[in-house]
Design an enzyme around this catalytic site. Structure first.
Site, PDB file in Angstrom:
ATOM      1  N   ALA A  64       0.865  -1.180   0.000  1.00 16.19           N
ATOM      2  CA  ALA A  64       0.000   0.000   0.000  1.00 16.19           C
ATOM      3  C   ALA A  64       0.900   1.227   0.000  1.00 16.19           C
ATOM      4  O   ALA A  64       2.045   1.170   0.446  1.00 16.19           O
ATOM      5  CB  ALA A  64      -0.928   0.002   1.208  1.00 16.19           C
TER       6      ALA A  64
ATOM      7  N   GLU B 179      -5.631  -4.794  -8.825  1.00 15.86           N
ATOM      8  CA  GLU B 179      -5.446  -5.027  -7.396  1.00 15.86           C
ATOM      9  C   GLU B 179      -6.784  -5.019  -6.660  1.00 15.86           C
ATOM     10  O   GLU B 179      -7.038  -5.870  -5.800  1.00 15.86           O
ATOM     11  CB  GLU B 179      -4.511  -3.959  -6.804  1.00 15.86           C
TER      12      GLU B 179
ATOM     13  N   LYS C  86      -3.760   3.082  -2.781  1.00 12.73           N
ATOM     14  CA  LYS C  86      -2.929   2.214  -3.585  1.00 12.73           C
ATOM     15  C   LYS C  86      -2.954   2.698  -5.034  1.00 12.73           C
ATOM     16  O   LYS C  86      -3.801   3.476  -5.409  1.00 12.73           O
ATOM     17  CB  LYS C  86      -3.419   0.760  -3.517  1.00 12.73           C
TER      18      LYS C  86
END
Length: 224
Positions: A84, A104, A95
């Protein structure tokens, strides 16, 4: 710090058990987790299926001999481990510094368990010290850029070293929003979710319950 990143990657890999479908994150810290999984497969006979969050992670995993499937070839993901860029005290995060936020978030959404691995410099009281990436379709993107500018989000295009707009793995552009202090991440996320032309954004709110942190005093775990 690289040594500490490697330690949190190895620590996260301890949560992986044979038979799991594992989401493989993207970025310098997540790469150590993927590396450790590859080692365990080779040396310990660990049996897992990997689901990757970027083309770069796919290439790394294949080189390490990790069997892969796409998110559409599995019914779920047991555990995803990723990095992160910034995390607040409520474990909301930003992110997308590596431009992989869409893949993601998709993999994270279908994961039963989700862990972030970071160095202590990524921890903040409030989100905002890191830019908020917004992945947008190319068509109409100049209109979106103007809209973000009008509301005071100080947008910039994500560009390559050659000055060209970055094109994501999913063939979109990224507009980075520079908001000094995000008072209400949920409200901002909702606003971006409802903006036509926005594919996804880098606010990952209420998605993790465990963060493994590398710091000067070693590795610690923050749990929600």
């Amino acid at each position: 710090m690289e040594k500490l990143k490697k330690e949190v990657g190895k620590k996260a890999a301890e949560y992986v058990e044979s038979g799991m479908i594992v989401g493989l994150g993207t970025g310098s810290t997540a790469a150590f987790f993927v590396e450790e999984l590859g080692r365990r497969i080779k040396e310990e006979g660990l049996k897992v299926i990997g689901v990757t969050t970027s083309h770069a992670t796919s290439a790394q995993a294949k080189a390490l001999g990790i069997p892969l499937k796409s998110i559409d070839e599995v019914s779920h993901v047991d555990l995803t481990v990723d990095g992160a860029d910034e995390i607040d005290h409520q474990l909301n995060g930003i992110k997308g510094g590596g431009a992989a936020l869409l893949m993601e978030k998709i993999v994270a959404t279908y994961s039963k368990d989700y862990i972030w691995i970071v160095d202590e410099g990524k921890l903040s009281t409030h989100l905002g010290s890191f830019k908020v990436p917004v992945e947008v379709i190319p068509y109409g993107s100049e209109q979106l850029f103007h809209q973000f500018k009008e509301v005071g989000y100080a947008p910039t295009w994500r560009v390559s070293t050659s000055g060209e707009k970055v094109v994501t793995d999913m063939q979109h552009y990224i507009i980075d929003l520079h908001i000094d202090k995000i008072e209400d991440p949920a409200t901002l996320a909702h606003e971006l979710d409802c903006t036509v032309g926005v594919v996804e954004h880098g606010l990952f709110n209420n998605m993790v319950k465990k963060v493994i942190v590398a710091g000067t005093d070693g590795v610690r775990i923050i749990e929600k």
